[in-house]
Write a protein that holds these residues in place. Structure first.
Motif, short mmCIF file in Angstrom:
data_model
loop_
_atom_site.label_atom_id
_atom_site.label_comp_id
_atom_site.label_asym_id
_atom_site.label_seq_id
_atom_site.Cartn_x
_atom_site.Cartn_y
_atom_site.Cartn_z
N GLY A 146 0.83 -1.22 0.00
CA GLY A 146 0.00 0.00 0.00
C GLY A 146 0.86 1.26 0.00
N GLY A 147 1.92 1.26 0.79
CA GLY A 147 2.82 2.41 0.82
C GLY A 147 3.52 2.62 -0.51
N GLY A 148 3.92 1.53 -1.15
CA GLY A 148 4.55 1.65 -2.47
C GLY A 148 3.59 2.21 -3.50
N ILE B 283 -7.47 4.93 6.61
CA ILE B 283 -7.35 6.31 7.11
C ILE B 283 -5.99 6.49 7.78
N SER B 284 -5.55 5.50 8.52
CA SER B 284 -4.24 5.55 9.17
C SER B 284 -3.13 5.63 8.14
N ARG C 105 -0.52 8.80 7.59
CA ARG C 105 0.93 8.61 7.61
C ARG C 105 1.58 9.21 6.38
N TRP C 106 0.83 9.27 5.29
CA TRP C 106 1.35 9.83 4.04
C TRP C 106 1.06 11.32 3.92
N LEU D 292 -13.44 12.69 3.74
CA LEU D 292 -12.74 13.36 2.64
C LEU D 292 -11.37 13.78 3.14
N LEU D 293 -10.34 13.40 2.40
CA LEU D 293 -8.96 13.73 2.76
C LEU D 293 -8.25 14.35 1.57
#
Length: 135
Positions: free
Chosen positions: A66-68, A97-98, A102-103, A129-130
């Motif tokens: 997911g991070g990649g 959401i976490s 973090r990103w 919404l982010l």
């Protein structure tokens, strides 16, 4: 579509097909040992980019996939010279959401009762919404 059936990001078959044929949308994938284990769909908007879906096979979660994918989404948005990356997620999807926080994503608001109930629950679920500004 086979990956989405297991990842259950919420993307429909129609959305996946459209993403693969739309010139303003990019589908990014993570392949490990010759297998597609995760994907992300990002759309180019006039000033922003929108993360429309991200899905990772259950057995590959919490292993950096997911991070990649998120890194690839941010790179694509920067390549497009987008000002921000926008997304929405089910309020109950705490893990996602976490990851987004973090990103560097921050909460912009809620859409009340936006998502239909998931199997085994009643009612509708809010969308969070982010967004993240790109430098």
């Amino acid at each position: 579509m086979a990956l989405e059936a297991q990842a259950q990001s919420g993307a429909s078959d129609a959305q996946l097909h459209e993403a693969l044929t739309d010139a303003t949308t990019c589908v990014l994938g993570c392949i490990q040992a010759g297998e597609l284990v995760g994907y992300a769909i990002v759309a180019r908007l006039p000033f922003d980019a929108e993360l429309q879906a991200i899905g990772v096979l259950p057995e590959h979660r919490h292993l950096g996939v997911g991070g990649g994918l998120m890194n690839a989404v941010l790179q694509k948005a920067a390549e497009w010279q987008s000002e921000r990356v926008l997304l929405e997620v089910r309020a109950g999807n705490v893990a996602a959401i976490s990851l987004y926080k973090r990103w560097g994503f921050s909460v912009d608001g809620l859409r009340k009762g936006y998502y239909p109930a998931v199997q085994g629950t009643a009612g509708w679920e809010d969308a969070v919404l982010l967004s993240r500004t790109l430098s």
